[in-house]
Scaffold this active site. Structure first.
Site, PDB file in Angstrom:
ATOM      1  N   GLY A  16       0.997  -1.265   0.097  1.00 12.87           N
ATOM      2  CA  GLY A  16      -0.181  -0.083   0.049  1.00 12.87           C
ATOM      3  C   GLY A  16       0.723   1.260  -0.055  1.00 12.87           C
ATOM      4  N   ARG A  20      -2.413   8.221   3.966  1.00 12.22           N
ATOM      5  CA  ARG A  20      -2.690   9.006   5.154  1.00 12.22           C
ATOM      6  C   ARG A  20      -1.289   9.308   5.819  1.00 12.22           C
ATOM      7  NH1 ARG A  20      -6.311   4.537   7.707  1.00 12.22           N
ATOM      8  NH2 ARG A  20      -5.320   3.419   6.170  1.00 12.22           N
ATOM      9  N   GLU A 160     -15.820  -2.919   7.542  1.00 11.37           N
ATOM     10  CA  GLU A 160     -14.842  -1.969   7.703  1.00 11.37           C
ATOM     11  C   GLU A 160     -15.450  -0.549   7.968  1.00 11.37           C
ATOM     12  OE1 GLU A 160     -11.331  -1.980   6.901  1.00 11.37           O
ATOM     13  OE2 GLU A 160     -11.887  -4.059   7.402  1.00 11.37           O
TER      14      GLU A 160
HETATM   15  C1  UD1 Z   1      -6.931  -2.880   7.658  1.00 12.48           C
HETATM   16  C2  UD1 Z   1      -8.034  -3.875   7.855  1.00 12.48           C
HETATM   17  C3  UD1 Z   1      -8.816  -3.414   8.995  1.00 12.48           C
HETATM   18  C4  UD1 Z   1      -7.962  -3.396  10.117  1.00 12.48           C
HETATM   19  C5  UD1 Z   1      -6.559  -2.795  10.183  1.00 12.48           C
HETATM   20  C6  UD1 Z   1      -5.611  -3.049  11.341  1.00 12.48           C
HETATM   21  C7  UD1 Z   1      -8.634  -4.378   5.548  1.00 12.48           C
HETATM   22  C8  UD1 Z   1      -9.683  -4.215   4.474  1.00 12.48           C
HETATM   23  N1  UD1 Z   1      -8.840  -3.791   6.476  1.00 12.48           N
HETATM   24  O1  UD1 Z   1      -7.422  -1.675   7.508  1.00 12.48           O
HETATM   25  O2  UD1 Z   1      -9.867  -4.180   9.142  1.00 12.48           O
HETATM   26  O3  UD1 Z   1      -8.587  -2.815  11.490  1.00 12.48           O
HETATM   27  O4  UD1 Z   1      -6.088  -3.134   8.846  1.00 12.48           O
HETATM   28  O5  UD1 Z   1      -4.424  -2.307  11.143  1.00 12.48           O
HETATM   29  O6  UD1 Z   1      -7.876  -5.424   5.375  1.00 12.48           O
HETATM   30  N2  UD1 Z   1      -1.867  -3.429   1.466  1.00 12.48           N
HETATM   31  C9  UD1 Z   1      -1.384  -4.007   0.323  1.00 12.48           C
HETATM   32  N3  UD1 Z   1      -2.143  -3.914  -0.809  1.00 12.48           N
HETATM   33  C10 UD1 Z   1      -3.187  -3.417  -1.102  1.00 12.48           C
HETATM   34  C11 UD1 Z   1      -3.789  -2.560   0.168  1.00 12.48           C
HETATM   35  C12 UD1 Z   1      -3.022  -2.622   1.349  1.00 12.48           C
HETATM   36  O7  UD1 Z   1      -0.254  -4.795   0.303  1.00 12.48           O
HETATM   37  O8  UD1 Z   1      -3.671  -3.284  -2.228  1.00 12.48           O
HETATM   38  C13 UD1 Z   1      -1.176  -3.565   2.752  1.00 12.48           C
HETATM   39  C14 UD1 Z   1      -0.967  -2.162   3.320  1.00 12.48           C
HETATM   40  O9  UD1 Z   1       0.581  -1.545   2.717  1.00 12.48           O
HETATM   41  C15 UD1 Z   1      -0.631  -2.195   4.735  1.00 12.48           C
HETATM   42  C16 UD1 Z   1      -1.773  -3.558   5.067  1.00 12.48           C
HETATM   43  O10 UD1 Z   1      -1.910  -3.981   3.787  1.00 12.48           O
HETATM   44  O11 UD1 Z   1       0.630  -2.490   5.413  1.00 12.48           O
HETATM   45  C17 UD1 Z   1      -3.308  -2.817   5.356  1.00 12.48           C
HETATM   46  O12 UD1 Z   1      -3.622  -1.890   4.596  1.00 12.48           O
HETATM   47  P1  UD1 Z   1      -4.086  -0.670   5.200  1.00 12.48           P
HETATM   48  O13 UD1 Z   1      -4.798   0.299   3.779  1.00 12.48           O
HETATM   49  O14 UD1 Z   1      -3.388  -0.092   6.009  1.00 12.48           O
HETATM   50  O15 UD1 Z   1      -5.485  -0.930   5.672  1.00 12.48           O
HETATM   51  P2  UD1 Z   1      -6.187  -0.363   6.848  1.00 12.48           P
HETATM   52  O16 UD1 Z   1      -7.345   0.567   6.182  1.00 12.48           O
HETATM   53  O17 UD1 Z   1      -5.271  -0.076   8.071  1.00 12.48           O
HETATM   54 CA    CA Z   2      -3.311   0.096   8.255  1.00 14.82          CA
END
Ligand code: UD1
Ligand code: CA
Length: 469
Positions: A16, A20, A160
């Site tokens: 990701g 933010r 979510e």
């Molecule tokens: C996510 C969870 C949420 C949880 C929170 C805990 C989902 C949909 N939501 O939300 O339920 O409470 O983590 O911290 O999973 N990433 C990828 N590829 C993508 C998108 C994200 O590798 O396409 C990675 C990001 O780099 C990050 C992790 O996945 O390390 C979590 O993604 P992030 O967008 O931060 O999710 P949250 O909104 O925090």
């Molecule tokens: Ca996160």
């Protein structure tokens, strides 16, 4: 792992962008106590004894890949070219994880999780073998996280925040982003994910309800330390994580015998090793792969990066040291700057306003005041007078200065490199040394003094006629 246990892989999600964070740098590489955020889940996974580790990279993935290849050999890199959500990320790695019985998924941005917590989760999963074990925690302020919805039939789903109904927003039990899946069950449902939600992403969290409905049996482990599962999404989260982690590290060093005068102003990075009876004054920072041996001391407001302090050595503060090896019983500072590549043999002393770079100072060498020593090697028992400069740069490249054992370098000597002083040689104060000095000789290279007798009497009176023009 014994053969009875099922095979296990861990996948760390780090593709990701971290919108933010408002940064040009990917979230996985944001510095947290001077290590990239991704260092922490990697350390926790390795610390829990897991051998098969893969990281999903995407946004500025080449940078993350470079870091991992350099610092974590053996860890697999898997690309998620488009960041379509956490579910899509895990699906992108299916060719890698389908060979395992169990798959642990960690979020690259949940850095405070400890290896012991992962080990406990693995043990609980082994004992009851559900289709998925996920970790939750109860947050005072759940905003920003997915909520755990406990269903009337005993099942579980995760909603979510952006999709939550108003009453669901009050739920304080939240999803930590740490899941242990039965890989076969996950592979059945992962293709059924849709992006039919507010953000239009494929959510890994939706697999929980799908498994619950088809394969059954979800177990939720509630972690009793919410700080451990803090998600790092914003600069504010990064600062909170620094504080928690910093305190945790100092506490563990103190438990092992480090004496820290003011823990609240002291910072120690996660790769630093300390032996018992190290003494730290207030405002000390120690980072990188530093090692502080028994009875070494670091004075107030000093910063050390990649430094080894030998037994009983002392840094008097404030001083700044990088990539240096300080021998036993040596002393540095106050106001010293060791810029890197410096080796002090035992008992050597570098004092006030002395800058040293890429140089070796032998046993008991003393350079106590106001000097620049660069690209030099100095033999044992040599004294470097105040104001000595190694002129190591000729405008094109760097040149070396070699000073033998038992030498005496007079104050304010300029050593124009490349140049060498033999053992037991000396320079006269104020000399500009451009030629080698043989062993035992004195190099004098300055204007000879002339005293003009009666000068004071010949001086015209101030404001007198002779002073005009
Ligand atoms: C996510 C969870 C949420 C949880 C929170 C805990 C989902 C949909 N939501 O939300 O339920 O409470 O983590 O911290 O999973 N990433 C990828 N590829 C993508 C998108 C994200 O590798 O396409 C990675 C990001 O780099 C990050 C992790 O996945 O390390 C979590 O993604 P992030 O967008 O931060 O999710 P949250 O909104 O925090
Ligand atoms: Ca996160």
């Amino acid at each position: 792992m014994d053969e009875q246990q099922r095979s296990l892989g861990v996948l760390i999600l780090a593709a990701g962008k971290g919108v933010r964070m408002h940064s040009a740098r990917p979230k996985a590489l944001q510095p947290l106590l001077e290590e990239p955020v991704i260092f922490y889940p990697l350390s926790a996974a390795a610390g829990a004894g897991i051998e098969n580790i893969a990281v999903i990279v995407g946004y500025q993935g080449a940078l993350v890949e470079d870091y991992i290849e350099k610092e974590w050999p053996g860890v697999e890199i898997i690309w998620q070219r488009e960041q379509l959500g956490t579910g899509h990320a895990v699906k992108s790695a299916m060719d890698w994880w389908k060979r395992f019985d169990n798959l642990l998924v960690l979020s690259g941005d949940v850095p405070l999780i400890r290896a012991e917590t992962i080990r406990e989760m693995l043990a609980r999963h082994e004992n009851s073998s559900p289709r998925c074990t996920l970790m939750s925690f109860v947050a005072d302020d759940p905003s920003g996280y997915g909520r755990i919805v406990r269903l009337a039939d005993g099942g579980v789903r995760i909603v979510e925040e952006s999709d939550a109904a108003e009453e669901e927003l009050f739920i304080q039990e939240i999803n930590a982003g740490v899941y242990l899946f039965d890989a076969a069950s996950l592979s059945v449902v992962i293709n059924d994910l849709t992006s039919d939600n507010e953000l239009g992403e494929y959510y890994l969290t939706d697999t929980i309800q799908l498994i619950d409905e088809t394969e059954g049996d979800i177990s939720v482990v509630i972690c009793d330390d919410p700080q451990e599962l803090l998600g790092v999404n914003t600069p504010g989260d990064l600062a909170s994580a620094s504080k928690v982690l910093g305190e945790r590290i100092i506490k563990s060093h103190m438990q092992n015998g480090v004496k820290c005068m003011d823990p609240s102003s002291t910072w120690i990075g996660p790769r630093v090793e300390c032996e018992p009876d190290v003494f730290l004054e207030p405002g000390v920072q120690v980072w990188g792969k530093s090692r502080l041996c028994e009875r070494s001391r670091v004075g107030a407001w000093s910063t050390l990066r990649g430094v080894t302090l030998g037994r009983g050595s002392a840094v008097l503060g404030p001083s700044v040291l990088a990539d240096s090896d300080i021998g036993p019983g040596s002393e540095v500072g106050p106001f010293a700057f060791l810029r890197g590549g410096v080796k002090l043999e035992s008992g050597a002393k570098v004092g006030r306003f002395v800058e040293v770079k890429n140089s070796t100072l032998g046993e008991n060498v003393k350079a106590m005041h106001l000097s620049y020593i660069g690209d030099a090697s100095i033999g044992r028992d040599t004294n470097i007078g105040a104001g000595t400069i190694t002129c190591n740069y000729d405008g094109r490249g760097k040149n070396r200065t070699s000073i033998g054992e038992g030498c005496f370098v007079g104050s304010d000597t300029m050593l124009v490199a490349p140049v060498a002083m033999g053992d037991n040689s000396a320079t006269a104060a104020g000399s500009v040394i451009t030629k080698d000095i043989p062993g035992g000789a004195l190099g004098v290279a300055r204007g000879r003094q002339t005293n003009i007798e009666g000068w004071n009497g010949r001086k015209p009176a101030a404001g007198g006629k002779d002073s005009e023009g």
